[in-house]
Design a protein around this motif. Structure first.
Motif, PDB file in Angstrom:
ATOM      1  N   SER A 129       4.640   0.796  -7.924  1.00  0.00           N
ATOM      2  CA  SER A 129       5.421   1.950  -7.497  1.00  0.00           C
ATOM      3  C   SER A 129       6.210   2.591  -8.624  1.00  0.00           C
ATOM      4  N   GLY A 189       6.309  -2.318   4.984  1.00  0.00           N
ATOM      5  CA  GLY A 189       5.479  -1.355   5.704  1.00  0.00           C
ATOM      6  C   GLY A 189       5.818   0.090   5.412  1.00  0.00           C
ATOM      7  N   THR A 190       6.388   0.359   4.243  1.00  0.00           N
ATOM      8  CA  THR A 190       6.680   1.751   3.885  1.00  0.00           C
ATOM      9  C   THR A 190       5.532   2.371   3.092  1.00  0.00           C
ATOM     10  N   GLY A 191       4.489   1.595   2.860  1.00  0.00           N
ATOM     11  CA  GLY A 191       3.328   2.128   2.145  1.00  0.00           C
ATOM     12  C   GLY A 191       2.829   3.377   2.845  1.00  0.00           C
ATOM     13  N   THR A 225       9.911  -3.370  -0.455  1.00  0.00           N
ATOM     14  CA  THR A 225      10.131  -4.679  -1.069  1.00  0.00           C
ATOM     15  C   THR A 225       9.541  -4.735  -2.478  1.00  0.00           C
ATOM     16  N   GLY A 260       4.837  -6.054   3.230  1.00  0.00           N
ATOM     17  CA  GLY A 260       6.241  -6.093   2.849  1.00  0.00           C
ATOM     18  C   GLY A 260       7.048  -5.400   3.924  1.00  0.00           C
ATOM     19  N   PRO A 296      -1.380  -9.114   3.438  1.00  0.00           N
ATOM     20  CA  PRO A 296       0.056  -9.213   3.172  1.00  0.00           C
ATOM     21  C   PRO A 296       0.773  -7.921   3.557  1.00  0.00           C
ATOM     22  N   SER A 335      11.873   5.324  -1.386  1.00  0.00           N
ATOM     23  CA  SER A 335      12.008   4.405  -0.252  1.00  0.00           C
ATOM     24  C   SER A 335      12.777   3.147  -0.635  1.00  0.00           C
TER      25      SER A 335
HETATM   26  C1  LIG Z   1      10.021   7.943   2.613  1.00  0.00           C
HETATM   27  C2  LIG Z   1       9.145   7.259   1.622  1.00  0.00           C
HETATM   28  C3  LIG Z   1       9.347   7.531   0.279  1.00  0.00           C
HETATM   29  C4  LIG Z   1       8.549   6.909  -0.667  1.00  0.00           C
HETATM   30  N1  LIG Z   1       8.767   7.167  -1.994  1.00  0.00           N
HETATM   31  C5  LIG Z   1       8.030   6.547  -2.922  1.00  0.00           C
HETATM   32  C6  LIG Z   1       8.266   6.800  -4.309  1.00  0.00           C
HETATM   33  O1  LIG Z   1       9.127   7.567  -4.695  1.00  0.00           O
HETATM   34  N2  LIG Z   1       7.485   6.161  -5.205  1.00  0.00           N
HETATM   35  C7  LIG Z   1       6.513   5.282  -4.820  1.00  0.00           C
HETATM   36  O2  LIG Z   1       5.841   4.724  -5.678  1.00  0.00           O
HETATM   37  N3  LIG Z   1       6.270   5.030  -3.518  1.00  0.00           N
HETATM   38  C8  LIG Z   1       7.001   5.634  -2.565  1.00  0.00           C
HETATM   39  N4  LIG Z   1       6.748   5.370  -1.243  1.00  0.00           N
HETATM   40  C9  LIG Z   1       5.679   4.448  -0.879  1.00  0.00           C
HETATM   41  C10 LIG Z   1       6.107   2.987  -0.599  1.00  0.00           C
HETATM   42  O3  LIG Z   1       7.464   2.905  -0.291  1.00  0.00           O
HETATM   43  C11 LIG Z   1       5.797   2.078  -1.773  1.00  0.00           C
HETATM   44  O4  LIG Z   1       4.396   2.004  -1.922  1.00  0.00           O
HETATM   45  C12 LIG Z   1       6.356   0.652  -1.622  1.00  0.00           C
HETATM   46  O5  LIG Z   1       6.175  -0.055  -2.825  1.00  0.00           O
HETATM   47  C13 LIG Z   1       5.751  -0.146  -0.520  1.00  0.00           C
HETATM   48  O6  LIG Z   1       6.531  -1.312  -0.347  1.00  0.00           O
HETATM   49  P1  LIG Z   1       6.525  -2.108   1.030  1.00  0.00           P
HETATM   50  O7  LIG Z   1       7.330  -3.310   0.862  1.00  0.00           O
HETATM   51  O8  LIG Z   1       6.922  -1.212   2.122  1.00  0.00           O
HETATM   52  O9  LIG Z   1       4.994  -2.485   1.124  1.00  0.00           O
HETATM   53  P2  LIG Z   1       4.012  -2.401   2.368  1.00  0.00           P
HETATM   54  O10 LIG Z   1       3.920  -1.018   2.880  1.00  0.00           O
HETATM   55  O11 LIG Z   1       4.371  -3.449   3.341  1.00  0.00           O
HETATM   56  O12 LIG Z   1       2.666  -2.773   1.686  1.00  0.00           O
HETATM   57  C14 LIG Z   1       2.077  -1.933   0.723  1.00  0.00           C
HETATM   58  C15 LIG Z   1       0.848  -2.616   0.148  1.00  0.00           C
HETATM   59  O13 LIG Z   1       1.268  -3.754  -0.577  1.00  0.00           O
HETATM   60  C16 LIG Z   1       0.680  -4.924  -0.070  1.00  0.00           C
HETATM   61  N5  LIG Z   1       1.732  -5.942  -0.166  1.00  0.00           N
HETATM   62  C17 LIG Z   1       2.967  -5.928   0.376  1.00  0.00           C
HETATM   63  N6  LIG Z   1       3.649  -7.019   0.027  1.00  0.00           N
HETATM   64  C18 LIG Z   1       2.838  -7.742  -0.768  1.00  0.00           C
HETATM   65  C19 LIG Z   1       2.957  -8.988  -1.437  1.00  0.00           C
HETATM   66  N7  LIG Z   1       4.078  -9.721  -1.371  1.00  0.00           N
HETATM   67  N8  LIG Z   1       1.910  -9.433  -2.171  1.00  0.00           N
HETATM   68  C20 LIG Z   1       0.776  -8.709  -2.254  1.00  0.00           C
HETATM   69  N9  LIG Z   1       0.603  -7.545  -1.623  1.00  0.00           N
HETATM   70  C21 LIG Z   1       1.618  -7.066  -0.885  1.00  0.00           C
HETATM   71  C22 LIG Z   1       0.222  -4.584   1.317  1.00  0.00           C
HETATM   72  O14 LIG Z   1      -0.889  -5.338   1.695  1.00  0.00           O
HETATM   73  C23 LIG Z   1      -0.133  -3.130   1.167  1.00  0.00           C
HETATM   74  O15 LIG Z   1      -1.426  -3.006   0.641  1.00  0.00           O
HETATM   75  C24 LIG Z   1       7.521   6.024  -0.263  1.00  0.00           C
HETATM   76  C25 LIG Z   1       7.330   5.767   1.099  1.00  0.00           C
HETATM   77  C26 LIG Z   1       8.133   6.379   2.040  1.00  0.00           C
HETATM   78  C27 LIG Z   1       7.883   6.073   3.455  1.00  0.00           C
END
Ligand SMILES: Cc1cc2nc3c(=O)[nH]c(=O)nc-3n(C[C@H](O)[C@H](O)[C@H](O)COP(=O)(O)OP(=O)(O)OC[C@H]3O[C@@H](n4cnc5c(N)ncnc54)[C@H](O)[C@@H]3O)c2cc1C
Lengths: 440, 475
Positions: free
Chosen positions: B150, B74-76, B141, B72, B70, B136
């Motif tokens: 998060s 991609g900010t992981g 998402t 979301g 999966p 982020s």
């Molecule tokens: C500039 C920046 C700042 C950030 N600041 C913070 C912060 O302050 N605090 C913090 O906690 N994190 C922070 N992060 C990390 C990141 O944003 C978080 O981990 C966020 O929750 C990831 O969300 P995403 O939608 O981008 O998930 P993704 O990167 O797409 O995926 C993250 C993980 O979740 C899984 N996933 C995604 N969607 C689902 C779904 N629907 N069901 C099951 N699994 C799923 C994926 O397989 C992957 O393992 C930051 C990242 C960046 C780049």
């Protein structure tokens, strides 16, 4: 929770037994591995006072260390002996009648506070420490655990976490699930696990802490827990607000719920003496914040309501052998309470009804010696709750009733997954067998 | 592994052309997340429009024995959705419905692809917000937030994602849809709770019910300037010891300040060794007193200056500087790698010292950004990818920092997850029994292992190490 009226509300080995107990577990011998490992003073035969529901354990074991617990579970699993862990025994009445009960394992002997780091606002204590004792120790540093229990001098922290138990503080501080950071726990495979940690933020690997918290002793025996502490507020005040009728109570609830006031507790009770509805709130903060909130509440309360200071939040006095926990949602809590109140009209003795306006959880209690009438009461209450779209858990009831009704109600969504977890962490089914929902 | 044409066709039938990506250019977007040290291409990406489609996609993969991951936004930042040896990626970007807003019960139900900040926007007018606020938040998402549990700057007082989660709808790795409740009074095991933070390895969230919080009556944001990071750490401890729980307590060191000042021109003093951003919220009636006590604590810890944000615009700029600090790092070096460790907050001075030592031993500059109140550190290791072997040194230095966190009684990760990045460190942090218990949990949810394999745990079945491709670009 109040003192259970079922026998065996203390793990004190000196407690006299109740000889007239109907059921005794099959006469078993302790595995030699156990008798060799434990001190003779840690083992004794079970007696009536040790019974959980009406099942008397063959033996009562008092464990003193994590290693003791590992040894006990390991031997029990080889010999397929059923275990029910017990702390202060204030919540043993919750659950279905155990399918089997060979060993009642008392954690009462594991009662030291392992580490309190005031700067980190984290405390680690063995499972058998009572909430009151823990709070006493923390209080010296101006801190506390934001969990409340009626019998806090007997409720142990292990038991509280195993049942995810808290009362009025749930509104302002959440439940133990929100406060437990880590634990040591021995699962049904006799593995000593240390999920979580001692820091407030932690996402390394799966958080098994959340699985064991609220698992009612069916997945593992918790031996110690690490909790987040909170500062003791500079000032606090409890206010009671007497409403003239239930419509006023709902007006008040909705207004307080929608306000910006960060209330610590938001409770209600149906006053036994007057039959009137009363809201009880607890406010905390700096002296200025408390005064300000008090003023706001005076203003928010419907004009005819009577607001006065009160010593403590909701505590129901009196004995009760039937206790039902009814859960609805905040917007429906008052309607649910009304449906329950309307239904109790013809009970022999006036039951007590009290609960939390903030998260919709309430309890109805009654003392009813006649099992048929008690069963009738449970059925009527459950029906009334169902009509109000609330769910019911029977927290305490005579065994006659428990034999007929699953105290947890219907199986929840995801039950198949729960079954798989049970099979994975307790493959032989030796931990509190049959006690949890769906006879897990 | 190449996918059979028949499976491709079936997947395409489920999601339609607009939800199907298999062109080389289209796939390139999905080769990594915010952790850019490793990359891999999926064979195709499907973007279901709703839970039903997503469930059908998973069922097809399950039936054919095809691994899927999966994703979301991609900010992981730990490689959680790296499609290494995973042919099918399932994105939630088309699942953005707000299902219900229920102010009367302070909750909202949204689909997994809804962006974090959007949740607060939905209820802003009613005076509410969604508390977990990752930096982020304008991109990530809710599905990703649940997967990573998060946090954000304001989790010190209000907790992380799981503390605000009232239920999820999810698709299990065999395609079954389940709805898991998480009220204060759930019956049975806390499945939604244990699922939170599982990094997409136990199933796919399709919707989440979240707790809403009333906006605080009053907020004050303070900026305290310190000669160095040790003094600032001391102030953190003093504030907490005074029984004050600020809404946020963030620290930036001199390097971060330099980058942030160049980017956003807030007006940080150029000679500041460290700054704390301290936010207090609650009732107006108590705020002045709390502010006074916080200011005293800072001054006693040798703060040279403590200022209050004069107005909302200044407060917003201060938070922008903090939340976009990552983005400003490009001014210091061509590349950087974010680490995410936790120590008990009383151990901040020790970890800062350890980081300084590691920095000089590896000849790498390390900037420090911290959710200091939580003891959650984000060392940013600066490097230049065009230098030979530098990326390898960055990885090694990062691992040393995290190992030091664990030794100080902390954790490998406070909010970014293990992903692929920290797999090798898991055995340093957990006993064999703890790891086997986690494997038991995974097998209960994900018995075939098809859902996001090669994450969190060293792959046990084939016993292969993830190969490190030659690192390319940076963040
Ligand atoms: C500039 C920046 C700042 C950030 N600041 C913070 C912060 O302050 N605090 C913090 O906690 N994190 C922070 N992060 C990390 C990141 O944003 C978080 O981990 C966020 O929750 C990831 O969300 P995403 O939608 O981008 O998930 P993704 O990167 O797409 O995926 C993250 C993980 O979740 C899984 N996933 C995604 N969607 C689902 C779904 N629907 N069901 C099951 N699994 C799923 C994926 O397989 C992957 O393992 C930051 C990242 C960046 C780049």
């Amino acid at each position: 929770m109040r003192t259970p009226s079922t026998p065996g509300n203390s793990d004190n080995p000196g407690n006299a037994g109740n000889p007239g107990n109907p059921k005794l577990a099959a006469d078993i011998a302790l595995p030699s591995g156990l008798t060799a490992a434990l001190h003779p003073g840690q083992m004794r035969r079970g007696r009536g006072a040790d019974a959980i529901d009406d099942v008397t354990p063959a033996f009562v074991l008092t464990v003193r260390s994590d290693e003791d617990v590992v040894r006990v579970v390991d031997e029990a699993r080889r010999a397929e002996l059923a275990i029910v862990p017990a702390g202060g025994a204030t919540k043993l009445g919750i659950g279905n009648i155990a399918r089997a009960l060979d060993l009642r394992v008392s954690l009462g002997g594991m009662a030291s506070i392992i580490e309190h780091s005031p700067q980190d606002m984290v405390v680690t204590a063995q499972a058998g420490v009572s909430l009151a004792r823990l709070n006493l120790a923390l209080g010296k540093h101006g801190q506390r655990i934001c969990i409340d229990q009626a019998a806090d001098d007997r409720s142990t922290i292990g038991g509280i976490v195993a049942c995810n138990a808290t009362e009025s503080f749930a509104y302002g501080y959440g439940t133990p699930r929100d406060l437990v950071l880590g634990m040591s726990v021995v699962d049904g495979k006799a593995r000593l696990l240390n999920p979580g940690g001692k820091v407030v933020k932690n996402v390394s690997g799966y958080d098994l802490v959340r699985m064991f918290t609220g698992s009612y002793g069916t997945l593992g025996i918790i031996t110690s827990v690490t909790l987040r502490t909170h500062p003791i507020p500079l000032a606090e005040r409890a206010l009671a607000i007497d409403c003239n009728d239930i419509v006023e109570l709902e007006t008040l609830r909705a207004a307080l719920f929608a306000s910006h006031l960060p209330l610590a507790c938001l409770d209600f009770e149906l006053a036994r003496e007057s039959g009137g509805w009363r809201a009880i709130v607890k406010i905390e903060g700096t002296a200025g914040e408390v005064d300000y909130q008090h003023e706001c509440i005076e203003q928010i309360a419907p004009t005819r309501c009577h607001v006065f200071e009160r010593a403590v939040p909701v505590r129901v006095a009196g004995r009760s052998n039937v206790v039902l926990r009814v859960s609805s949602k905040p917007s429906a809590v008052v309607a649910t309470a009304r449906a329950i109140a309307d239904t109790i009209g013809d009970a022999t003795e006036m039951p007590a009804l009290a609960g939390r306006l903030g998260d919709g959880i309430m309890r109805v209690r009654i003392q009813e010696e006649d099992p048929r009438r008690a069963l009738n009461f449970v059925r009527r209450m459950s029906e009334a709750a169902k009509q109000a779209e609330a769910s019911v858990v029977i927290e305490r009831a005579p065994s006659e009733i428990k034999r007929i009704i699953d105290v947890w109600g219907e199986r929840p969504a995801g039950f198949a997954l729960m079954r798989r977890l049970k099979d994975a962490f307790d493959p032989q089914g030796i931990l509190s067998p049959g006690r949890f929902v769906g006879a897990l | 592994m190449t996918l059979a044409g028949q499976l491709r066709r079936r997947l395409r039938d489920v999601v339609g052309d607009e939800g199907f990506v298999d062109s080389a250019a289209g796939l390139r977007v999905y080769e990594c997340d915010g952790y850019t040290m490793e990359k891999a291409l999926p064979e195709l990406v499907v973007l279901p429009a709703n839970t039903d489609e997503l469930s059908r996609v998973v069922r097809l993969c399950h039936r054919e024995g095809v691994p899927f991951v999966p994703r979301g936004a991609g900010t992981g930042v730990s490689g959680g959705c790296l499609p290494y040896e995973i042919p099918v990626m399932i994105g939630t970007s088309r699942m953005r419905k707000i299902r219900r807003v229920d102010i009367a019960n302070r909750l909202i139900e949204v689909e997994a692809g809804v962006v974090n900040l959007e949740v607060s926007r939905q209820v802003e007018a009613a005076g509410y917000y969604y508390a977990p606020d990752p930096s982020s938040q304008s991109a990530c998402t809710i599905g990703g937030n649940v997967a990573e549990n998060s946090g954000g700057p304001h989790t010190l007082k209000y907790g992380v994602t799981v503390n605000h989660l009232l239920g999820i709808e999810m698709v299990l790795p065999d395609g079954e849809i389940v709805r898991l409740e998480r009220t204060n009074d759930i019956t049975g095991y806390d499945l939604a709770g244990v699922f939170t933070g599982s990094e997409g390895t136990l199933g796919i969230t399709t919707a989440a019910t979240l707790r809403l919080m009333p906006k605080p009556q009053a907020v004050t944001t303070l900026l305290a300037i310190f000669p160095g990071i040790v003094e600032a750490s001391r102030a953190v401890s003093a504030i907490i010891a005074a029984g004050i729980v600020p809404a946020a307590l963030e620290m930036m060191d001199a390097l971060v300040i330099e980058a942030v000042e160049a980017a956003y021109r807030f007006g940080f003093p150029p000679d500041a060794g460290a700054v704390l951003i301290i936010e207090l919220d609650g009732l107006e009636a108590g705020l002045e007193e709390l502010c006074g006590r916080v200011e005293d604590a800072c001054r006693q810890a040798a703060a040279s200056e403590v200022r209050r944000a004069a107005n909302e615009a200044e407060r917003a700029l201060l938070w922008k500087s903090r939340k976009r600090a990552f983005g400003a790092m490009g001014r210091l070096a061509p590349n950087y790698c974010t680490q995410d460790g936790v120590v008990p907050r009383s151990k901040l001075p020790q970890i800062v010292e350890a980081i300084a030592e590691i920095s000089s031993r590896y000849h790498l500059r390390i900037a420090n950004l911290m959710h200091a109140g939580d003891g959650n550190i984000h060392p940013l290791v600066l490097y230049d990818d065009s230098n030979d072997n530098e990326a390898e040194r960055v990885v090694a230095a990062g691992h040393e920092i995290l190992t030091a966190c664990v030794k100080l009684g902390g954790s490998l990760t406070g909010e970014h997850g293990i992903g692929v990045e920290k797999i090798e460190l898991m055995s340093k942090s957990f006993s064999d029994d703890d790891l086997s218990a986690m494997a038991d949990l995974r097998d209960a949810f994900n018995p075939t292992g098809l859902c996001n394999p090669h994450k969190i745990f060293p792959t046990d079945r084939a016993c292969i190490e993830i190969k490190r491709p030659r690192p390319r670009g940076g963040g």
